[in-house]
Design a protein around this motif. Structure first.
Motif, short mmCIF file in Angstrom:
data_model
loop_
_atom_site.label_atom_id
_atom_site.label_comp_id
_atom_site.label_asym_id
_atom_site.label_seq_id
_atom_site.Cartn_x
_atom_site.Cartn_y
_atom_site.Cartn_z
N CYS A 80 0.80 -1.22 0.00
CA CYS A 80 0.00 0.00 0.00
C CYS A 80 0.84 1.28 0.00
CB CYS A 80 -0.94 0.00 1.20
SG CYS A 80 -0.08 0.09 2.79
N GLY A 81 2.10 1.18 0.41
CA GLY A 81 2.96 2.35 0.43
C GLY A 81 2.84 3.21 1.67
N HIS A 82 1.98 2.81 2.61
CA HIS A 82 1.84 3.58 3.86
C HIS A 82 3.18 3.58 4.58
CE1 HIS A 82 0.49 4.64 7.89
NE2 HIS A 82 -0.61 5.14 7.32
N PRO A 83 3.61 4.71 5.14
CA PRO A 83 4.93 4.77 5.78
C PRO A 83 5.07 3.86 6.99
CG PRO A 83 3.73 6.85 6.06
CD PRO A 83 2.93 6.00 5.13
N ASP A 84 3.97 3.52 7.66
CA ASP A 84 4.05 2.64 8.83
C ASP A 84 3.89 1.17 8.48
OD1 ASP A 84 4.41 4.81 10.51
OD2 ASP A 84 2.26 5.01 10.95
N CYS A 85 3.64 0.85 7.21
CA CYS A 85 3.39 -0.53 6.80
C CYS A 85 4.69 -1.17 6.33
CB CYS A 85 2.35 -0.57 5.68
SG CYS A 85 2.01 -2.24 5.09
N ASP A 86 5.04 -2.31 6.93
CA ASP A 86 6.23 -3.04 6.52
C ASP A 86 5.92 -3.76 5.21
OD1 ASP A 86 7.76 -5.80 6.51
OD2 ASP A 86 8.96 -4.39 7.70
N PRO A 87 6.73 -3.56 4.15
CA PRO A 87 6.41 -4.16 2.85
C PRO A 87 6.56 -5.68 2.81
CG PRO A 87 8.47 -2.93 2.73
CD PRO A 87 7.88 -2.68 4.09
N VAL A 88 7.28 -6.27 3.76
CA VAL A 88 7.46 -7.72 3.78
C VAL A 88 6.35 -8.38 4.59
CG1 VAL A 88 8.97 -9.60 4.48
CG2 VAL A 88 9.95 -7.53 3.48
N THR A 89 6.12 -7.95 5.82
CA THR A 89 5.13 -8.60 6.69
C THR A 89 3.73 -8.03 6.52
OG1 THR A 89 5.54 -7.07 8.52
CG2 THR A 89 6.87 -9.11 8.43
N ARG A 90 3.66 -6.85 5.87
CA ARG A 90 2.37 -6.17 5.67
C ARG A 90 1.67 -5.91 7.01
NH1 ARG A 90 1.02 -6.59 0.05
NH2 ARG A 90 2.99 -7.03 -0.95
N THR A 91 2.47 -5.53 8.00
CA THR A 91 1.93 -5.18 9.32
C THR A 91 2.33 -3.75 9.65
OG1 THR A 91 3.90 -6.07 10.42
CG2 THR A 91 1.98 -7.53 10.23
N ARG A 92 1.56 -3.14 10.55
CA ARG A 92 1.83 -1.79 11.02
C ARG A 92 2.02 -1.83 12.53
NH1 ARG A 92 -2.67 2.09 8.08
NH2 ARG A 92 -2.20 1.47 5.94
N GLU A 93 2.94 -1.01 13.01
CA GLU A 93 3.11 -0.87 14.45
C GLU A 93 2.17 0.24 14.89
OE1 GLU A 93 6.49 0.41 17.63
OE2 GLU A 93 7.12 -0.83 15.94
N THR A 94 1.28 -0.10 15.82
CA THR A 94 0.31 0.88 16.30
C THR A 94 0.48 1.05 17.80
OG1 THR A 94 -1.37 -0.84 16.59
CG2 THR A 94 -1.37 0.34 14.49
N GLU A 95 -0.03 2.16 18.30
CA GLU A 95 0.05 2.47 19.73
C GLU A 95 -1.35 2.81 20.20
OE1 GLU A 95 2.10 5.95 22.28
OE2 GLU A 95 3.44 4.88 20.91
N ASP A 96 -1.78 2.15 21.30
CA ASP A 96 -3.12 2.44 21.81
C ASP A 96 -3.09 3.63 22.75
OD1 ASP A 96 -2.18 1.51 24.23
OD2 ASP A 96 -3.34 -0.34 24.21
N ASP A 97 -4.24 3.95 23.36
CA ASP A 97 -4.38 5.12 24.24
C ASP A 97 -3.48 5.04 25.47
OD1 ASP A 97 -6.27 6.08 22.52
OD2 ASP A 97 -7.96 5.23 23.65
N ARG A 98 -3.10 3.84 25.88
CA ARG A 98 -2.25 3.67 27.06
C ARG A 98 -0.77 3.66 26.70
NH1 ARG A 98 -4.83 -1.70 29.21
NH2 ARG A 98 -4.74 -2.03 26.98
N GLY A 99 -0.44 3.82 25.42
CA GLY A 99 0.95 3.85 24.99
C GLY A 99 1.53 2.48 24.71
N ILE A 100 0.69 1.46 24.67
CA ILE A 100 1.16 0.10 24.40
C ILE A 100 1.24 -0.10 22.90
CG2 ILE A 100 0.66 -2.36 24.67
CD1 ILE A 100 -0.76 -1.62 27.30
N ARG A 101 2.41 -0.53 22.44
CA ARG A 101 2.64 -0.75 21.01
C ARG A 101 2.38 -2.21 20.65
NH1 ARG A 101 7.60 2.80 18.87
NH2 ARG A 101 7.01 4.73 19.89
N SER A 102 1.85 -2.40 19.47
CA SER A 102 1.62 -3.77 18.97
C SER A 102 1.61 -3.76 17.45
CB SER A 102 0.29 -4.32 19.51
OG SER A 102 -0.78 -3.55 19.02
N LEU A 103 1.85 -4.93 16.88
CA LEU A 103 1.78 -5.08 15.43
C LEU A 103 0.38 -5.52 15.05
CD1 LEU A 103 5.12 -6.87 14.49
CD2 LEU A 103 4.49 -4.50 14.05
#
Length: 119
Positions: A80-103
């Motif tokens: 997709c070309g999104h800057p947060d999207c990994d082109p190999v795994t097609r996952t994004r690292e996100t952060e929730d309201d509590r600051g917890i990061r996850s793929l």
């Protein structure tokens, strides 16, 4: 054949087994069962051996129609070309309201991402 209610002996010579394997590949099991059902309805004596069907018509069954795909097989969606999207795994690292990061799977290009379905 047994599931269709046709119980016969399958004891036969090796060359008959080779012939049956070729017929299965060429015509398919559904055609063989349909032929056996029709034959049983019209025969006067009970059929006890599968070789009866082999000798009376399985060899002459026409080739099964092959399903032709209407569209070529679809490959994976392009990245997709999104800057947060990994082109190999097609996952994004996100952060929730509590600051917890996850793929998480990229909703735009990950092939396993949950997408809406048409009704």
């Amino acid at each position: 054949m047994t599931n269709a209610g046709i119980t016969v002996s399958w004891g036969m010579k090796p060359q008959d087994w080779f012939a049956i394997a070729e017929i299965v590949e060429r015509a398919g099991v559904p055609a063989m069962v349909a032929f056996a059902r029709a034959t049983i309805r019209t025969t006067r004596e009970p059929v006890r051996f599968a070789t009866f069907f082999l000798r009376t018509g399985w060899k002459g069954l026409p080739p099964a129609a092959r399903a032709v795909p209407s569209q070529p097989a679809a490959g994976p969606a392009p990245h997709c070309g999104h800057p947060d999207c990994d082109p190999v795994t097609r996952t994004r690292e996100t952060e929730d309201d509590r600051g917890i990061r996850s793929l998480t799977r990229c909703p735009a290009c990950n092939p396993n991402a949950q997408r809406g379905h048409a009704a």
